[in-house]
Design a protein around this motif. Structure first.
Motif, mmCIF file in Angstrom:
data_model
loop_
_atom_site.group_PDB
_atom_site.id
_atom_site.type_symbol
_atom_site.label_atom_id
_atom_site.label_comp_id
_atom_site.label_asym_id
_atom_site.label_seq_id
_atom_site.Cartn_x
_atom_site.Cartn_y
_atom_site.Cartn_z
ATOM 1 N N GLY A 169 -2.361 5.977 8.180
ATOM 2 C CA GLY A 169 -2.534 6.737 6.935
ATOM 3 C C GLY A 169 -1.204 7.060 6.284
ATOM 4 O O GLY A 169 -1.013 6.816 5.083
ATOM 5 N N PHE A 170 -0.249 7.560 7.088
ATOM 6 C CA PHE A 170 1.058 7.909 6.520
ATOM 7 C C PHE A 170 1.728 6.677 5.908
ATOM 8 O O PHE A 170 2.218 6.690 4.774
ATOM 9 C CB PHE A 170 1.945 8.523 7.620
ATOM 10 C CG PHE A 170 3.378 8.662 7.217
ATOM 11 C CD1 PHE A 170 3.776 9.686 6.354
ATOM 12 C CD2 PHE A 170 4.344 7.763 7.673
ATOM 13 C CE1 PHE A 170 5.089 9.813 5.974
ATOM 14 C CE2 PHE A 170 5.659 7.886 7.285
ATOM 15 C CZ PHE A 170 6.039 8.914 6.431
ATOM 16 N N TYR A 173 0.043 5.502 2.822
ATOM 17 C CA TYR A 173 0.294 6.439 1.720
ATOM 18 C C TYR A 173 1.664 6.194 1.075
ATOM 19 O O TYR A 173 1.779 6.061 -0.138
ATOM 20 C CB TYR A 173 0.186 7.886 2.208
ATOM 21 C CG TYR A 173 0.548 8.851 1.103
ATOM 22 C CD1 TYR A 173 -0.383 9.161 0.111
ATOM 23 C CD2 TYR A 173 1.832 9.384 1.020
ATOM 24 C CE1 TYR A 173 -0.051 9.995 -0.930
ATOM 25 C CE2 TYR A 173 2.177 10.214 -0.029
ATOM 26 C CZ TYR A 173 1.231 10.524 -1.005
ATOM 27 O OH TYR A 173 1.575 11.325 -2.038
ATOM 28 N N ILE A 174 2.718 6.117 1.944
ATOM 29 C CA ILE A 174 4.055 5.975 1.335
ATOM 30 C C ILE A 174 4.202 4.618 0.645
ATOM 31 O O ILE A 174 4.833 4.506 -0.400
ATOM 32 C CB ILE A 174 5.224 6.222 2.332
ATOM 33 C CG1 ILE A 174 5.094 5.322 3.542
ATOM 34 C CG2 ILE A 174 5.335 7.676 2.714
ATOM 35 C CD1 ILE A 174 6.325 5.388 4.450
ATOM 36 N N VAL A 176 1.745 2.870 -0.804
ATOM 37 C CA VAL A 176 0.985 2.904 -2.063
ATOM 38 C C VAL A 176 1.701 3.787 -3.087
ATOM 39 O O VAL A 176 1.725 3.492 -4.284
ATOM 40 C CB VAL A 176 -0.457 3.384 -1.796
ATOM 41 C CG1 VAL A 176 -1.193 3.670 -3.106
ATOM 42 C CG2 VAL A 176 -1.221 2.321 -1.014
ATOM 43 N N HIS A 177 2.318 4.855 -2.572
ATOM 44 C CA HIS A 177 3.103 5.722 -3.461
ATOM 45 C C HIS A 177 4.202 4.904 -4.154
ATOM 46 O O HIS A 177 4.439 5.027 -5.357
ATOM 47 C CB HIS A 177 3.716 6.849 -2.624
ATOM 48 C CG HIS A 177 4.637 7.729 -3.386
ATOM 49 N ND1 HIS A 177 4.180 8.676 -4.280
ATOM 50 C CD2 HIS A 177 5.998 7.806 -3.423
ATOM 51 C CE1 HIS A 177 5.202 9.287 -4.821
ATOM 52 N NE2 HIS A 177 6.325 8.774 -4.309
ATOM 53 N N ARG A 180 2.719 2.810 -6.837
ATOM 54 C CA ARG A 180 2.417 3.592 -8.043
ATOM 55 C C ARG A 180 3.675 3.812 -8.872
ATOM 56 O O ARG A 180 3.680 3.681 -10.085
ATOM 57 C CB ARG A 180 1.823 4.938 -7.652
ATOM 58 C CG ARG A 180 0.330 4.852 -7.519
ATOM 59 C CD ARG A 180 -0.286 6.187 -7.888
ATOM 60 N NE ARG A 180 -1.428 6.380 -7.011
ATOM 61 C CZ ARG A 180 -1.422 7.168 -5.947
ATOM 62 N NH1 ARG A 180 -0.360 7.877 -5.665
ATOM 63 N NH2 ARG A 180 -2.487 7.249 -5.194
#
Ligand code: C2E
Ligand code: CA
Ligand code: CA
Length: 631
Positions: A169-170, A173-174, A176-177, A180
């Motif tokens: 997950g971490f 997340y980073i 995909v961040h 973005r």
């Protein structure tokens, strides 16, 4: 305004972007390796036997991936991280519950890392690896080579699951961040590119100084306007606007001042333009106005008058008041055609006619103007042979001292006799000789002949006679004028002070600097300089003084109406007194009657020239005239 695209700057930008991208990847690899290692370390606390060993080896490889990333070996780091994790998960599944093992949960996350951190190669390899491993485990399990060890649920399992989810997950997340962020910056870049594109489009179609449409865009505007005019049953006028006296502003006040003038003029001309009128910067001091109209006389004339008035108003530039004017040539579509270039040429021809009409005015194009160009072309063909065959003649017109009544000087005037006995006037062929460059040769011949003849008249009993020769601007261009004059004087054995050079004001203004130096050298050897046709041009005595002139020849147009127009009398009076105060002698041109002569004597004019005494006459008749005067 956007700076023009610079390839070097672009590639530096690319390098910088590449660098930032690899920095981010490096950073992420280090973070993911570290977080995964910590996760494994937590799991290690509850792991037993073979699982413990696998986790320990996994942590070792993760440290290696971290070290690679730290040393900027990004690809090696990505391969080590993902390769070791894939193998570790396989080992865990194989030694655990096979395809049902919790370790298999780690593969989706691994595929995401591979895609984001490693690129296509790594992603495809990992995907194949995972598929093959799943096949392998399934085959080994179904073939009873391996017996899956499906444990009963215990708290350590929960810890494993949590570790897998937290680490995956971490990391997701980073990553995909980052994506973005990248998307946002791409959006910004895209908006910038669109803006630049619009600016480049604008620059390609507009003149950077005045921001007016340029010639290229002007053609497109013309086509649009013509279509609109056809629909509304209107005509479209092309007004070719050329400024008079723009060059002196540039020369005297500098190019920056010239630019300011053009900007101010653009503002003036653009003000009150109707939506269907278009002002275009054609080049230099030339503008084009596209104006739809219905009524040929009233409406179009009003448009032209307005432009003339706006151009002729005063401009304040760098604390200096500047007065200019404009000459306008007008042609209309569809009456005279619908080809933009053709119409521009017609309007240009008409504009030249407006200049000839005295400037500060407009002239309509009609086909007879083209006929004039045709005739000029034919005449030009005859000019060179005439020069070779020495068909030209010099006539002389006396200049009389108004005090003593004696002839002090003669002006040499060119004539081109024709086989039918007629004469072509210099006004017709001299502009042609100038534009074709023949004027240098013709002018040299005039200087030589004038010197020879003056010397001859001196010997015949007029020892103080002087001769005046007209010069064109072109004769100053090749830098040989002084040699030509000196050798003509020498050849004729005539002293330099017997020669006067007549120059028009416009000639001095158009090429001021270059001519000034040559005139100073010529007057230094004793040759005198007269300003011809004074009053028809720039008429700035202060400026003309720079050219070492000693004499002003007041243009015939003022003298002819001296006895009838009061305005001309006061003007001539002012010129004579101004010239006297500057130490300049005056010659009145075109005196035809006694009344005019008397008036000029009363006004204090020094010399006169005109039909009252004599028309320009050939050499033999001049000899007779002078002999007559001596008696
Ligand atoms: P310009 O220098 O102003 O010459 C005076 C013109 O006025 C001459 O016309 C002369 O014939 C005319 N004129 C003189 N007195 C009277 C008068 O009382 N009444 C009237 N109605 N006219 C008078 P021309 O000879 O036709 O010369 C025209 C122009 O051609 C000259 O004007 C001069 O600018 C130019 N030109 C003549 N010869 C030469 C030359 O050798 N070289 C150059 N560059 N230009 C020349
Ligand atoms: Ca003259
Ligand atoms: Ca003259």
């Amino acid at each position: 305004m956007a700076p023009p695209a610079d390839p070097l700057a672009n590639s530096l930008q690319e390098l910088a972007e590449k660098d930032i991208y690899s920095q981010i990847r490096r950073h992420r690899l280090m973070q993911i390796s570290a977080v995964t290692a910590i996760g494994l370390a937590v799991a290690l606390l509850v792991a037993r036997n073979i699982t413990f060993t696998i986790f320990a080896i996994g942590i070792g490889f993760l440290m290696l991936a971290l070290a690679f990333a730290y040393r900027h070996k990004i690809l090696a780091s990505a391969y080590t991280l993902i390769g070791s994790m894939a193998t570790m998960l396989f080992a865990l599944a194989l030694t655990g519950a096979g395809l049902f093992d919790l370790a298999v949960l780690g593969y989706p996350g691994l595929l995401i890392f591979a895609a984001l951190l490693g690129g296509v190669g790594l992603f495809v390899s990992v995907l194949l690896f995972v598929v093959i491993l799943c096949f392998g485990i399934a085959w080994l399990t179904l073939g009873d080579f391996v017996i899956p060890n499906i444990p009963t649920l215990s708290w350590p399992h929960l810890i494993f699951i949590i570790v897998i989810f937290v680490v995956t997950g971490f990391s997701v997340y980073i990553l995909v961040h980052d994506i973005r962020r990248l998307m946002r910056s791409l959006q910004r870049e895209n908006a910038k590119v669109q803006r630049n594109k619009a600016e480049i489009q604008h620059l390609a179609h507009h003149d950077p100084l005045t921001n007016l449409p340029n010639r290229l865009y002007g053609e497109a505007l013309f086509t649009q306007s013509l279509i609109a005019c056809e629909q509304k049953k209107q005509n479209l006028a092309l007004l070719f606007i050329d400024l008079d006296n723009f060059k002196p502003v540039n020369d005297a006040l500098g190019h920056a001042a010239g630019d300011i003038l053009l900007e101010q003029l653009t503002l003036k001309l653009s003000k009150d333009l109707k939506p269907d009128q278009h002002l275009i910067r054609f080049g230099g001091d030339e503008f084009l106005l596209l104006a739809p109209f219905t009524d040929y006389h009233q409406e179009l004339e009003a448009i032209a008058e307005t432009v003339i008035q706006k151009c002729a108003s005063k401009f304040k530039i760098l604390q200096t008041q500047v007065v200019i004017s404009a000459s306008i040539g007008i042609t209309c579509a569809p009456k005279e055609g619908s080809d933009f270039k053709q119409l521009c040429r017609q309007a240009d021809v008409a504009m030249y006619q407006a200049k000839k009409d005295g400037r500060n005015t407009y002239h309509y194009y009609d086909q007879s103007l083209d006929k004039i160009s045709d005739d000029k072309f034919k005449l030009l063909q005859l000019l060179r042979p005439a020069l070779i065959e020495q068909q030209f003649q010099l006539y002389y017109q006396p200049m009389v001292n108004l005090q003593s009544g004696e002839i002090s000087m003669v002006e040499a005037l060119l004539r081109w006799p024709q086989p039918d006995g007629s004469m072509i006037a210099p006004d017709q062929f001299i502009p042609l000789a100038e534009s074709s460059g023949l004027i240098n040769e013709l002018g040299r011949w005039v200087i030589q002949q004038a010197c020879i003849n003056c010397a001859k008249q001196r010997e015949l009993g007029f020892p103080n006679l002087r001769v005046a020769v007209n010069l064109s601007a072109i004769q100053f261009k090749d830098g040989h004028l002084q040699d030509v004059i000196e050798s003509a004087l020498q050849h004729a054995d005539l002293p330099p002070n017997a020669l006067e050079l007549e120059l028009t004001e416009s000639l001095l203004i158009d090429d001021g600097d270059q001519i000034q130096i040559q005139l100073q050298a010529l007057s230094a050897i004793g040759i005198t300089i007269a300003i011809d046709d004074f009053g028809t041009g720039y008429s700035n005595l202060g400026y003309l003084r720079n050219f070492n002139a000693t004499t002003l020849k007041i243009d015939r147009s003022f003298i002819t109406s001296l006895c009838t127009a009061e305005h001309d009398e006061s003007l001539v009076k002012a010129i004579i007194s101004m010239a006297a105060s500057l130490g300049l002698k005056t010659v009145a041109e075109g005196i035809e009657d006694k009344a005019t002569l008397n008036k000029l004597i009363a006004l204090g004019c020094n010399n006169g020239q005109g039909y009252y005494w004599s028309k320009p006459i050939p050499e033999d008749r001049l000899t007779a005239l002078l002999a007559n005067q001596r008696q």
